[in-house]
Design a protein around this motif. Structure first.
Motif, short mmCIF file in Angstrom:
data_model
loop_
_atom_site.label_atom_id
_atom_site.label_comp_id
_atom_site.label_asym_id
_atom_site.label_seq_id
_atom_site.Cartn_x
_atom_site.Cartn_y
_atom_site.Cartn_z
N TRP A 9 -12.97 7.55 2.10
CA TRP A 9 -11.95 7.05 3.02
C TRP A 9 -10.61 7.08 2.30
O TRP A 9 -10.50 6.64 1.15
CB TRP A 9 -12.26 5.62 3.46
CG TRP A 9 -13.32 5.51 4.50
CD1 TRP A 9 -14.64 5.22 4.31
CD2 TRP A 9 -13.16 5.68 5.91
NE1 TRP A 9 -15.31 5.21 5.50
CE2 TRP A 9 -14.42 5.47 6.52
CE3 TRP A 9 -12.07 5.97 6.74
CZ2 TRP A 9 -14.63 5.56 7.89
CZ3 TRP A 9 -12.27 6.05 8.10
CH2 TRP A 9 -13.54 5.84 8.66
N SER B 284 -11.85 4.37 -0.74
CA SER B 284 -13.23 4.10 -1.11
C SER B 284 -14.03 5.38 -0.99
O SER B 284 -13.62 6.32 -0.29
CB SER B 284 -13.82 3.02 -0.19
OG SER B 284 -15.15 2.70 -0.56
N CYS B 285 -15.17 5.41 -1.66
CA CYS B 285 -16.06 6.56 -1.56
C CYS B 285 -17.49 6.08 -1.70
O CYS B 285 -17.77 5.10 -2.41
CB CYS B 285 -15.74 7.59 -2.63
SG CYS B 285 -16.69 9.11 -2.49
N THR C 177 -20.92 3.50 -4.97
CA THR C 177 -19.69 3.31 -4.22
C THR C 177 -18.55 3.00 -5.18
O THR C 177 -18.78 2.51 -6.30
CB THR C 177 -19.80 2.16 -3.21
OG1 THR C 177 -20.10 0.94 -3.91
CG2 THR C 177 -20.89 2.41 -2.19
N TYR D 94 -14.13 1.74 -5.12
CA TYR D 94 -13.03 1.20 -4.31
C TYR D 94 -11.73 1.22 -5.10
O TYR D 94 -11.72 1.04 -6.32
CB TYR D 94 -13.33 -0.25 -3.92
CG TYR D 94 -14.58 -0.43 -3.09
CD1 TYR D 94 -15.81 -0.68 -3.69
CD2 TYR D 94 -14.53 -0.34 -1.69
CE1 TYR D 94 -16.95 -0.81 -2.94
CE2 TYR D 94 -15.68 -0.48 -0.93
CZ TYR D 94 -16.88 -0.72 -1.57
OH TYR D 94 -18.01 -0.86 -0.81
N ILE E 164 -17.86 -0.15 1.99
CA ILE E 164 -18.25 1.13 2.56
C ILE E 164 -19.77 1.20 2.64
O ILE E 164 -20.48 0.68 1.76
CB ILE E 164 -17.68 2.30 1.71
CG1 ILE E 164 -17.83 3.62 2.44
CG2 ILE E 164 -18.30 2.34 0.33
CD1 ILE E 164 -17.06 4.78 1.77
N ARG F 130 -23.21 3.62 4.71
CA ARG F 130 -23.55 4.81 5.48
C ARG F 130 -24.91 4.67 6.11
O ARG F 130 -25.79 3.97 5.58
CB ARG F 130 -23.48 6.06 4.60
CG ARG F 130 -24.52 6.16 3.51
CD ARG F 130 -24.19 7.33 2.56
NE ARG F 130 -24.21 8.60 3.26
CZ ARG F 130 -23.53 9.69 2.89
NH1 ARG F 130 -22.75 9.63 1.80
NH2 ARG F 130 -23.62 10.81 3.56
N VAL G 136 -20.64 7.09 8.60
CA VAL G 136 -20.21 6.25 7.48
C VAL G 136 -19.26 5.20 8.03
O VAL G 136 -18.48 5.46 8.95
CB VAL G 136 -19.53 7.09 6.39
CG1 VAL G 136 -18.92 6.20 5.30
CG2 VAL G 136 -20.54 8.06 5.78
N TYR G 137 -19.33 4.00 7.45
CA TYR G 137 -18.53 2.88 7.93
C TYR G 137 -17.63 2.34 6.82
O TYR G 137 -17.95 2.46 5.62
CB TYR G 137 -19.44 1.75 8.41
CG TYR G 137 -20.44 2.18 9.45
CD1 TYR G 137 -21.74 2.52 9.10
CD2 TYR G 137 -20.07 2.26 10.79
CE1 TYR G 137 -22.66 2.92 10.06
CE2 TYR G 137 -20.98 2.67 11.76
CZ TYR G 137 -22.27 2.99 11.38
OH TYR G 137 -23.17 3.40 12.34
N LEU G 138 -16.53 1.76 7.24
CA LEU G 138 -15.68 1.02 6.31
C LEU G 138 -15.38 -0.33 6.96
O LEU G 138 -14.63 -0.40 7.93
CB LEU G 138 -14.37 1.77 6.03
CG LEU G 138 -13.48 1.13 4.97
CD1 LEU G 138 -14.13 1.21 3.59
CD2 LEU G 138 -12.10 1.80 4.93
N CYS H 168 -11.33 9.82 7.07
CA CYS H 168 -12.53 10.04 6.29
C CYS H 168 -12.62 11.53 5.97
O CYS H 168 -12.07 12.38 6.68
CB CYS H 168 -13.78 9.56 7.01
SG CYS H 168 -14.21 10.43 8.53
#
Length: 121
Positions: free
Chosen positions: A36, A49-50, A58, A60, A70, A72, A79-81, A96
């Protein structure tokens, strides 16, 4: 056609929460790290974030640590944030992007169109 579509942005008051979604179509996210990113007016794009392809790793940006999460769901190819305790400085267009393999700062081949997040009272 390979596509990433973000959703969930909007206007929220300081201290509020939003959950962004990044849905993939035309390809499976199973082998891709998802990042993101955000870009505020007049500023450079920055990584937020990844999450690794498995979800086991993850990272940040310091500015969002402890507030953003984050995650998934590979079954849903999404994928969510989750963004909590939002601040005015979080205001930006959020994107994203997918990168084959591990999380890195570059090498993202597929990008979404972005979703606007505005934090204001």
């Amino acid at each position: 056609q390979l596509q990433l579509v973000e959703s969930g942005g909007g206007l929220v008051q300081p201290g509020g929460s939003l959950r962004l979604s990044c849905a993939a179509s035309g390809f499976t996210l199973d082998y891709y790290a998802i990042g993101w990113f955000r870009q505020a007016p007049g500023k450079e794009r920055e990584g937020v974030s990844c999450i690794s392809s498995s979800g086991g790793s993850t990272n940040y940006a310091d500015s969002v640590k402890g507030r953003f999460t984050i995650s998934r769901d590979n079954a849903r190819n999404t994928v969510y944030l989750q963004m909590n305790s939002l601040k005015p400085e979080d205001t930006a267009v959020y994107y994203c992007a997918a990168r084959y393999g591990s999380c890195r700062s570059n090498g993202y081949r597929h990008w979404g169109q972005g979703t606007q997040v505005t934090v204001s009272s």
